[in-house]
Design an enzyme around this catalytic site. Structure first.
Site, PDB file in Angstrom:
ATOM      1  N   ARG A  47       0.822  -1.220   0.000  1.00 39.25           N
ATOM      2  CA  ARG A  47       0.000   0.000   0.000  1.00 39.25           C
ATOM      3  C   ARG A  47       0.847   1.258   0.000  1.00 39.25           C
ATOM      4  O   ARG A  47       0.485   2.252   0.630  1.00 39.25           O
ATOM      5  CB  ARG A  47      -0.937   0.040   1.224  1.00 39.25           C
ATOM      6  CG  ARG A  47      -2.005  -1.018   1.240  1.00 39.25           C
ATOM      7  CD  ARG A  47      -3.260  -0.532   0.518  1.00 39.25           C
ATOM      8  NE  ARG A  47      -4.211  -1.628   0.418  1.00 39.25           N
ATOM      9  CZ  ARG A  47      -5.282  -1.751   1.204  1.00 39.25           C
ATOM     10  NH1 ARG A  47      -5.549  -0.837   2.100  1.00 39.25           N
ATOM     11  NH2 ARG A  47      -6.082  -2.771   1.061  1.00 39.25           N
TER      12      ARG A  47
ATOM     13  N   TYR B  83     -14.005 -13.004   0.209  1.00 43.81           N
ATOM     14  CA  TYR B  83     -14.757 -11.771  -0.105  1.00 43.81           C
ATOM     15  C   TYR B  83     -16.020 -12.082  -0.887  1.00 43.81           C
ATOM     16  O   TYR B  83     -17.073 -11.508  -0.653  1.00 43.81           O
ATOM     17  CB  TYR B  83     -13.897 -10.795  -0.908  1.00 43.81           C
ATOM     18  CG  TYR B  83     -13.092  -9.875  -0.031  1.00 43.81           C
ATOM     19  CD1 TYR B  83     -13.696  -8.806   0.633  1.00 43.81           C
ATOM     20  CD2 TYR B  83     -11.742 -10.075   0.165  1.00 43.81           C
ATOM     21  CE1 TYR B  83     -12.974  -7.975   1.453  1.00 43.81           C
ATOM     22  CE2 TYR B  83     -11.005  -9.244   0.988  1.00 43.81           C
ATOM     23  CZ  TYR B  83     -11.623  -8.191   1.627  1.00 43.81           C
ATOM     24  OH  TYR B  83     -10.908  -7.369   2.441  1.00 43.81           O
TER      25      TYR B  83
ATOM     26  N   ARG C 148      -3.682   6.312   1.035  1.00 41.65           N
ATOM     27  CA  ARG C 148      -4.243   7.538   1.611  1.00 41.65           C
ATOM     28  C   ARG C 148      -3.346   8.278   2.583  1.00 41.65           C
ATOM     29  O   ARG C 148      -3.595   9.430   2.901  1.00 41.65           O
ATOM     30  CB  ARG C 148      -5.567   7.198   2.309  1.00 41.65           C
ATOM     31  CG  ARG C 148      -6.694   7.012   1.331  1.00 41.65           C
ATOM     32  CD  ARG C 148      -7.903   6.377   1.981  1.00 41.65           C
ATOM     33  NE  ARG C 148      -7.577   5.022   2.397  1.00 41.65           N
ATOM     34  CZ  ARG C 148      -8.442   4.187   2.971  1.00 41.65           C
ATOM     35  NH1 ARG C 148      -9.661   4.596   3.221  1.00 41.65           N
ATOM     36  NH2 ARG C 148      -8.079   2.973   3.302  1.00 41.65           N
TER      37      ARG C 148
ATOM     38  N   ASP D 284      -6.561  -3.456  -7.306  1.00 45.05           N
ATOM     39  CA  ASP D 284      -7.101  -4.052  -6.090  1.00 45.05           C
ATOM     40  C   ASP D 284      -7.366  -5.536  -6.305  1.00 45.05           C
ATOM     41  O   ASP D 284      -7.685  -5.956  -7.419  1.00 45.05           O
ATOM     42  CB  ASP D 284      -8.403  -3.356  -5.665  1.00 45.05           C
ATOM     43  CG  ASP D 284      -8.705  -3.630  -4.202  1.00 45.05           C
ATOM     44  OD1 ASP D 284      -8.210  -2.890  -3.346  1.00 45.05           O
ATOM     45  OD2 ASP D 284      -9.413  -4.623  -3.911  1.00 45.05           O
TER      46      ASP D 284
ATOM     47  N   ARG E 142      -7.326  11.321  -5.338  1.00 47.68           N
ATOM     48  CA  ARG E 142      -8.498  10.573  -4.873  1.00 47.68           C
ATOM     49  C   ARG E 142      -9.712  11.480  -4.691  1.00 47.68           C
ATOM     50  O   ARG E 142     -10.856  11.034  -4.872  1.00 47.68           O
ATOM     51  CB  ARG E 142      -8.123   9.877  -3.566  1.00 47.68           C
ATOM     52  CG  ARG E 142      -9.209   9.114  -2.872  1.00 47.68           C
ATOM     53  CD  ARG E 142      -9.572   7.826  -3.595  1.00 47.68           C
ATOM     54  NE  ARG E 142     -10.456   7.048  -2.746  1.00 47.68           N
ATOM     55  CZ  ARG E 142     -11.757   7.272  -2.627  1.00 47.68           C
ATOM     56  NH1 ARG E 142     -12.330   8.227  -3.339  1.00 47.68           N
ATOM     57  NH2 ARG E 142     -12.490   6.544  -1.816  1.00 47.68           N
TER      58      ARG E 142
HETATM   59  O1  CP3 Z   1       0.137  -1.626  -2.396  1.00 55.00           O
HETATM   60  C1  CP3 Z   1      -0.194  -0.759  -3.230  1.00 55.00           C
HETATM   61  O2  CP3 Z   1       0.165   0.424  -3.154  1.00 55.00           O
HETATM   62  C2  CP3 Z   1      -0.966  -1.220  -4.443  1.00 55.00           C
HETATM   63  C3  CP3 Z   1      -2.362  -1.078  -4.368  1.00 55.00           C
HETATM   64  C4  CP3 Z   1      -3.231  -2.022  -3.559  1.00 55.00           C
HETATM   65  C5  CP3 Z   1      -4.489  -1.618  -3.097  1.00 55.00           C
HETATM   66  N1  CP3 Z   1      -5.134  -2.699  -2.589  1.00 55.00           N
HETATM   67  C6  CP3 Z   1      -5.017  -0.254  -3.208  1.00 55.00           C
HETATM   68  C7  CP3 Z   1      -6.135   0.143  -2.339  1.00 55.00           C
HETATM   69  C8  CP3 Z   1      -3.081  -3.366  -3.223  1.00 55.00           C
HETATM   70  C9  CP3 Z   1      -1.881  -4.263  -3.409  1.00 55.00           C
HETATM   71  C10 CP3 Z   1      -4.297  -3.777  -2.624  1.00 55.00           C
HETATM   72  C11 CP3 Z   1      -4.573  -5.165  -2.197  1.00 55.00           C
HETATM   73  C12 CP3 Z   1      -5.763  -5.430  -1.389  1.00 55.00           C
HETATM   74  N2  CP3 Z   1      -7.017  -4.928  -1.533  1.00 55.00           N
HETATM   75  C13 CP3 Z   1      -5.792  -6.356  -0.357  1.00 55.00           C
HETATM   76  C14 CP3 Z   1      -4.650  -7.225   0.051  1.00 55.00           C
HETATM   77  C15 CP3 Z   1      -3.673  -6.451   0.826  1.00 55.00           C
HETATM   78  C16 CP3 Z   1      -4.034  -6.318   2.236  1.00 55.00           C
HETATM   79  O3  CP3 Z   1      -4.149  -5.176   2.706  1.00 55.00           O
HETATM   80  O4  CP3 Z   1      -4.188  -7.359   2.881  1.00 55.00           O
HETATM   81  C17 CP3 Z   1      -7.088  -6.372   0.193  1.00 55.00           C
HETATM   82  C18 CP3 Z   1      -7.578  -7.188   1.350  1.00 55.00           C
HETATM   83  C19 CP3 Z   1      -7.868  -5.481  -0.578  1.00 55.00           C
HETATM   84  C20 CP3 Z   1      -9.309  -5.207  -0.440  1.00 55.00           C
HETATM   85  C21 CP3 Z   1      -9.549  -3.811  -0.099  1.00 55.00           C
HETATM   86  N3  CP3 Z   1      -9.335  -2.751  -0.957  1.00 55.00           N
HETATM   87  C22 CP3 Z   1     -10.032  -3.285   1.112  1.00 55.00           C
HETATM   88  C23 CP3 Z   1     -10.366  -4.099   2.333  1.00 55.00           C
HETATM   89  C24 CP3 Z   1     -10.113  -1.897   0.957  1.00 55.00           C
HETATM   90  C25 CP3 Z   1     -10.677  -0.898   1.924  1.00 55.00           C
HETATM   91  C26 CP3 Z   1      -9.601  -0.477   2.845  1.00 55.00           C
HETATM   92  C27 CP3 Z   1     -10.061   0.716   3.674  1.00 55.00           C
HETATM   93  O5  CP3 Z   1      -9.379   0.877   4.686  1.00 55.00           O
HETATM   94  O6  CP3 Z   1     -10.983   1.414   3.292  1.00 55.00           O
HETATM   95  C28 CP3 Z   1      -9.640  -1.575  -0.325  1.00 55.00           C
HETATM   96  C29 CP3 Z   1      -9.503  -0.230  -0.909  1.00 55.00           C
HETATM   97  C30 CP3 Z   1      -8.127   0.189  -1.320  1.00 55.00           C
HETATM   98  N4  CP3 Z   1      -7.290  -0.573  -2.078  1.00 55.00           N
HETATM   99  C31 CP3 Z   1      -7.515   1.451  -1.078  1.00 55.00           C
HETATM  100  C32 CP3 Z   1      -6.284   1.432  -1.737  1.00 55.00           C
HETATM  101  C33 CP3 Z   1      -5.277   2.551  -1.848  1.00 55.00           C
HETATM  102  C34 CP3 Z   1      -8.152   2.607  -0.329  1.00 55.00           C
HETATM  103  C35 CP3 Z   1      -9.152   3.190  -1.248  1.00 55.00           C
HETATM  104  C36 CP3 Z   1      -9.445   4.649  -1.008  1.00 55.00           C
HETATM  105  O7  CP3 Z   1      -8.654   5.506  -1.479  1.00 55.00           O
HETATM  106  O8  CP3 Z   1     -10.493   4.940  -0.414  1.00 55.00           O
END
Ligand code: CP3
Length: 364
Positions: A40, A166, A44, A89, A53
């Site tokens: 990540r 999921y 944010r 994602d 964003r």
């Molecule tokens: O690592 C990176 O910079 C690459 C981008 C990336 C994102 N998601 C961007 C993202 C990667 C590798 C992921 C993987 C991902 N997505 C996982 C596995 C990694 C982990 O954390 O275990 C999972 C479980 C997800 C599913 C997911 N996507 C969730 C649960 C959420 C919500 C998180 C929250 O706190 O709201 C997301 C959204 C997400 N994916 C964001 C980002 C930058 C936040 C989105 C936003 O800007 O609102």
């Protein structure tokens, strides 16, 4: 296996990429300093990300290749990390499979038509070459052009269990009641679902490789909800079938959290690099894993301190790795949204500096 999978090519690895510290570490070759990147890293916590964003929803960002590429490249350059990960994602693959995905404001992901039984599994679409995710491949092509030529780009997907959980839960979950109920009561439907997901993941990951990713990571973020016997029976064969079918020569990073009881089994499932969370000591976990590279495992929450604490704790991890070839420094999970940027910068700098200094112990 689809034709696309069989013919997927690894775009010529340039000498610069092949010999980069990250790629060398994946192959457990000696490196001038420990490569570091952060899960990540484009997120944010970064004001520049929040600015982009503010103009798009999260899904729009993923689906506009120029935007996805911009935040990927920006984060990698700003942090001076040794690899970039494509902005996307793990849940994007749900859409072409026929699920209705939404990222609701402040509530995380929601799937409005979750998979609950064998009939629902039967309704899912086969995604052979994941062509519907062309926007991800285009983002990878643009990013490969824009990134510094010696910085590898990591493609990724969720591992079958995490994707299935999921789909079944319809969102995040604490106890995985729906997922485990399907697993325990209808093994046939469970395995059919996991096979379908695995086939989709192979096409998707190999298409990312063909578009220009130098390595791929499988995120099994929630697999720690399972005990070893269930992992072996319900997960391992599927994860292995994905990893086995990744384009030969492309390193696979296999990451999970809460996996202290599963590490040997994850190793058995495959991967060139096993990702560790912060709940295990890196040296003990590596000893259990044996001849494989490891990635990790700085506690993301320790980034809410100050540069001195960050540096001290980074050094403790580097000391456990003890300069052995095959360590990629990372967090134990993703960067959290409120993390101070200066501490993230301090972490990357500390890893580079301390690992290129052979006498780690001599510093006070
Ligand atoms: O690592 C990176 O910079 C690459 C981008 C990336 C994102 N998601 C961007 C993202 C990667 C590798 C992921 C993987 C991902 N997505 C996982 C596995 C990694 C982990 O954390 O275990 C999972 C479980 C997800 C599913 C997911 N996507 C969730 C649960 C959420 C919500 C998180 C929250 O706190 O709201 C997301 C959204 C997400 N994916 C964001 C980002 C930058 C936040 C989105 C936003 O800007 O609102």
């Amino acid at each position: 296996m689809s034709e696309t999978t069989l013919t997927a090519k690894t775009p010529a690895l340039t000498e610069e990429l092949r010999e980069s510290p990250f790629m060398r570490a994946c192959r457990r070759e000696p490196v001038p300093y420990t490569p570091v990147w952060l899960m990540r890293q484009a997120g944010r916590y970064m004001p520049e990300y929040r600015e982009v964003r503010a103009r798009h929803t999260f899904l729009e960002m993923c689906k506009k290749p120029e935007v996805a590429s911009e935040v990927t490249v920006y984060a990698a350059h700003r942090l001076n990390v040794d690899a970039a990960i494509i902005f996307a994602d793990i849940l994007l693959i749900l859409e072409p499979m026929g699920l209705d995905l939404e990222f609701a404001k402040g509530e995380g992901p929601a799937i409005h038509n979750p998979v609950r039984d064998a009939r629902d599994v039967g309704r899912l679409r086969e995604v052979e070459d994941a062509g519907a995710l062309e926007y991800v491949y285009e983002a990878i092509r643009i990013t490969r052009r824009e990134l510094r030529p010696h910085i590898p780009l990591i493609g990724f997907a969720g591992a079958p269990f995490t994707v299935a959980s999921y789909m079944i839960e319809g969102g995040g979950s604490k106890n995985y009641v729906h997922a485990k109920r399907l697993m325990y009561t209808d093994a046939g439907a469970w395995h059919a679902l996991m096979s379908l997901i695995s086939r989709a993941l192979v096409g998707y990951l190999n298409a990312q490789v063909a578009a220009g990713a130098q390595a791929v990571q499988l995120f099994d973020s929630w697999v720690g909800a399972l005990g070893p016997d269930d992992y072996r029976e319900f997960v391992l064969p599927h994860t292995r079938s994905v990893i086995e079918r990744i384009t030969p020569g492309v390193p696979v990073l296999h990451f999970g959290t809460g996996t202290a009881a599963l590490l040997e089994l994850m190793r058995e499932a495959g991967g060139d690099v096993i990702g560790l969370d912060w709940r295990v000591r890196l040296d003990e976990a590596w000893a259990r894993l044996g001849d494989v590279a490891v990635m990790g495992n700085f506690d993301s929450v320790a980034l809410f301190t100050n540069p001195e604490v960050v540096r001290r704790r980074a050094r403790q991890i580097l000391e456990q790795a003890a300069g052995r070839p095959g360590h990629i420094f990372n967090l134990g999970h993703g960067i959290l949204p409120e993390t101070p940027v200066e501490n993230v910068l301090a972490l990357v700098e500390a890893v580079h500096e301390l690992s290129s200094n052979k006498s780690l112990e001599s510093e006070v």
